[in-house]
Write a protein that holds these residues in place. Sequence first.
Motif, PDB file in Angstrom:
ATOM      1  N   UNK A   1      37.445  38.163  50.860  1.00  0.00           N
ATOM      2  CA  UNK A   1      36.367  37.290  50.390  1.00  0.00           C
ATOM      3  C   UNK A   1      35.917  37.701  48.990  1.00  0.00           C
ATOM      4  N   UNK A   2      35.876  39.013  48.749  1.00  0.00           N
ATOM      5  CA  UNK A   2      35.517  39.502  47.414  1.00  0.00           C
ATOM      6  C   UNK A   2      36.545  39.058  46.380  1.00  0.00           C
ATOM      7  N   UNK A   3      37.821  39.067  46.767  1.00  0.00           N
ATOM      8  CA  UNK A   3      38.859  38.604  45.846  1.00  0.00           C
ATOM      9  C   UNK A   3      38.667  37.127  45.513  1.00  0.00           C
ATOM     10  N   UNK A   4      38.374  36.318  46.529  1.00  0.00           N
ATOM     11  CA  UNK A   4      38.176  34.886  46.292  1.00  0.00           C
ATOM     12  C   UNK A   4      36.970  34.644  45.383  1.00  0.00           C
ATOM     13  N   UNK A   5      35.904  35.420  45.573  1.00  0.00           N
ATOM     14  CA  UNK A   5      34.735  35.287  44.698  1.00  0.00           C
ATOM     15  C   UNK A   5      35.092  35.665  43.261  1.00  0.00           C
ATOM     16  N   UNK A   6      35.894  36.700  43.118  1.00  0.00           N
ATOM     17  CA  UNK A   6      36.331  37.114  41.773  1.00  0.00           C
ATOM     18  C   UNK A   6      37.166  36.010  41.121  1.00  0.00           C
ATOM     19  N   UNK A   7      38.059  35.377  41.885  1.00  0.00           N
ATOM     20  CA  UNK A   7      38.842  34.269  41.335  1.00  0.00           C
ATOM     21  C   UNK A   7      37.918  33.171  40.810  1.00  0.00           C
ATOM     22  N   UNK A   8      36.907  32.833  41.597  1.00  0.00           N
ATOM     23  CA  UNK A   8      35.985  31.762  41.219  1.00  0.00           C
ATOM     24  C   UNK A   8      35.283  32.062  39.899  1.00  0.00           C
ATOM     25  N   UNK A   9      34.608  33.200  39.862  1.00  0.00           N
ATOM     26  CA  UNK A   9      33.736  33.496  38.728  1.00  0.00           C
ATOM     27  C   UNK A   9      34.517  33.871  37.478  1.00  0.00           C
ATOM     28  N   UNK A  10      35.563  34.682  37.647  1.00  0.00           N
ATOM     29  CA  UNK A  10      36.269  35.176  36.465  1.00  0.00           C
ATOM     30  C   UNK A  10      37.149  34.097  35.840  1.00  0.00           C
ATOM     31  N   UNK A  11      37.832  33.316  36.667  1.00  0.00           N
ATOM     32  CA  UNK A  11      38.678  32.257  36.119  1.00  0.00           C
ATOM     33  C   UNK A  11      37.830  31.219  35.406  1.00  0.00           C
ATOM     34  N   UNK A  12      36.629  30.988  35.917  1.00  0.00           N
ATOM     35  CA  UNK A  12      35.749  29.983  35.339  1.00  0.00           C
ATOM     36  C   UNK A  12      34.915  30.518  34.183  1.00  0.00           C
ATOM     37  N   UNK A  13      35.053  31.820  33.892  1.00  0.00           N
ATOM     38  CA  UNK A  13      34.216  32.430  32.857  1.00  0.00           C
ATOM     39  C   UNK A  13      34.736  32.196  31.446  1.00  0.00           C
ATOM     40  N   UNK A  14      35.944  31.650  31.344  1.00  0.00           N
ATOM     41  CA  UNK A  14      36.530  31.442  30.028  1.00  0.00           C
ATOM     42  C   UNK A  14      37.475  32.548  29.617  1.00  0.00           C
ATOM     43  N   UNK A  15      37.655  33.566  30.496  1.00  0.00           N
ATOM     44  CA  UNK A  15      38.605  34.631  30.196  1.00  0.00           C
ATOM     45  C   UNK A  15      40.021  34.076  30.239  1.00  0.00           C
ATOM     46  N   UNK A  16      40.920  34.737  29.543  1.00  0.00           N
ATOM     47  CA  UNK A  16      42.307  34.275  29.497  1.00  0.00           C
ATOM     48  C   UNK A  16      42.896  34.265  30.891  1.00  0.00           C
ATOM     49  N   UNK A  17      43.323  33.100  31.347  1.00  0.00           N
ATOM     50  CA  UNK A  17      43.827  32.968  32.704  1.00  0.00           C
ATOM     51  C   UNK A  17      45.334  33.043  32.772  1.00  0.00           C
ATOM     52  N   UNK A  18      45.836  32.783  33.965  1.00  0.00           N
ATOM     53  CA  UNK A  18      47.270  32.867  34.205  1.00  0.00           C
ATOM     54  C   UNK A  18      47.951  31.507  34.090  1.00  0.00           C
ATOM     55  N   UNK A  19      47.162  30.443  33.937  1.00  0.00           N
ATOM     56  CA  UNK A  19      47.763  29.122  33.867  1.00  0.00           C
ATOM     57  C   UNK A  19      47.964  28.527  35.244  1.00  0.00           C
ATOM     58  N   UNK A  20      48.300  27.269  35.277  1.00  0.00           N
ATOM     59  CA  UNK A  20      48.483  26.575  36.542  1.00  0.00           C
ATOM     60  C   UNK A  20      49.778  27.003  37.207  1.00  0.00           C
ATOM     61  N   UNK A  21      49.684  27.325  38.488  1.00  0.00           N
ATOM     62  CA  UNK A  21      50.895  27.698  39.207  1.00  0.00           C
ATOM     63  C   UNK A  21      51.694  26.463  39.590  1.00  0.00           C
ATOM     64  N   UNK A  22      51.158  25.295  39.319  1.00  0.00           N
ATOM     65  CA  UNK A  22      51.916  24.085  39.611  1.00  0.00           C
ATOM     66  C   UNK A  22      52.643  23.590  38.371  1.00  0.00           C
ATOM     67  N   UNK A  23      52.549  24.340  37.271  1.00  0.00           N
ATOM     68  CA  UNK A  23      53.216  23.954  36.038  1.00  0.00           C
ATOM     69  C   UNK A  23      54.711  24.155  36.120  1.00  0.00           C
TER      70      UNK A  23
END
Length: 293
Positions: free
Chosen positions: A258-280
Amino acid sequence: FPGAKLAEFTPIDPHLSRPLEDMINNGTLPEDWAVYYCNTKCAVEAGHVDQAWFDEFFGMVSEEMREVRMRGAFASFEGLVYPTFNPRLHTDSDLTDSFTEGMYHYRAIDWGSGPENAFVCLWAAKDAVGTWYIYDEYYSTDQNMTYMDHADRIYNKHPWPNDSWHGPTYGDPASPGLARLFTQSGIPIVGANNQVIEGIETVRVALQLKNGDPKVVIDRDRCPNLIRELQTYVWEKSRGGKFTRNAAPKPLKRDDHSCDALRYLLHTNSGAAGKGSVTGGKIKPKNLKRFLR
């Protein structure tokens, strides 16, 4: 005294004392129960404990355990990753009742498949001033469920219209095959920013109060597993049982989905450099048959 024994009843193990602490906080203690706290500080002031011993003993006690040993408080976990998380400040009930138009909604998934590896999905909304409301969770450790079963439960739990207010579902980019499977099942997955230390820092900053108000609010009735994990998520210790000072910090990989999922939510949405869409198109398809069993 002849034959006397010294017994210690200090609640130093949070796993053992938490059920009692919850009953006290929730007012659910049996009517014929009473709770008393042994306060060493008061014993010193009353002259029952020597001040020199008190100073020497508590000079060796960690900060996390000081209130436990000194005042009989319930123990918290040493080396907490999120020490500022406070259920009294960061949780509330019936969050969706106060939602208004103009709030953006997101989901985040941490893939799992068993008793020690929970499958988790979190639902969150973010308002115009940047406050996050984590309003529901899906948490399963059922080994008999397939990933398609999980996808079906998530799809039907909350409506997710194709509009500008319902954003992406973030998923761990380490499993592009699962991401494609869920996308084909009507849950489009975008690769989350999986930076661990940087993501933890994003969550830690979000948990700080701003002008006395929390920037992360969790539904206490719908998200019990997320709340529990935030209170027990700790840094990994070295072999000697101490927290490493010179080595890079690393959270303990146990009961943390659950902590990992919360981190995905907040950090990915924070504007930090992400990994890109996995559906690309840059990620090659994986064999999906193994997920359909």
